[in-house]
Design an enzyme around this catalytic site. Sequence first.
Site, PDB file in Angstrom:
ATOM      1  N   ARG A   5       0.844  -1.193   0.000  1.00  0.00           N
ATOM      2  CA  ARG A   5       0.000   0.000   0.000  1.00  0.00           C
ATOM      3  C   ARG A   5       0.875   1.236   0.000  1.00  0.00           C
ATOM      4  NH1 ARG A   5      -3.248  -2.890  -1.673  1.00  0.00           N
ATOM      5  NH2 ARG A   5      -5.002  -3.814  -0.592  1.00  0.00           N
ATOM      6  N   GLU A  34      -1.530   7.904  -5.841  1.00  0.00           N
ATOM      7  CA  GLU A  34      -1.263   7.250  -7.131  1.00  0.00           C
ATOM      8  C   GLU A  34      -2.092   7.951  -8.193  1.00  0.00           C
ATOM      9  OE1 GLU A  34      -1.364   3.066  -7.505  1.00  0.00           O
ATOM     10  OE2 GLU A  34      -0.048   2.755  -5.818  1.00  0.00           O
ATOM     11  N   HIS A  53       2.484  -0.533 -11.244  1.00  0.00           N
ATOM     12  CA  HIS A  53       1.551  -1.148 -10.291  1.00  0.00           C
ATOM     13  C   HIS A  53       0.497  -1.961 -11.041  1.00  0.00           C
ATOM     14  CE1 HIS A  53      -0.421  -1.711  -6.501  1.00  0.00           C
ATOM     15  NE2 HIS A  53      -1.531  -1.182  -6.936  1.00  0.00           N
TER      16      HIS A  53
END
Length: 93
Positions: A5, A34, A53
Amino acid sequence: MNIGRGDLIKNEVLIEALDAGELSHAILDVFDPEPLGKGHPFWRMENVTVTPHLSSKSGEYLPRTFAIFEKNMREYLKAGKDFTNVIDLSRGY
């Protein structure tokens, strides 16, 4: 290494630790917020590897990841060089 995370760490604290040499390298797959902004210092830091990611698309991801990590850690601890999934910085990943 943070593949969990983005809010697990504070970016400013990590940057300070890397700049001070308290950590030699960080491999980051997640960020807060993000996506990581274009002007963020992580993009320019020699001791930071930014990964996309999107690598966790399978139920087998974590078991495979931990198997590779364990193999590489054993190799590292015996001062070996036969690592799996070696990063090729000249290719950008």
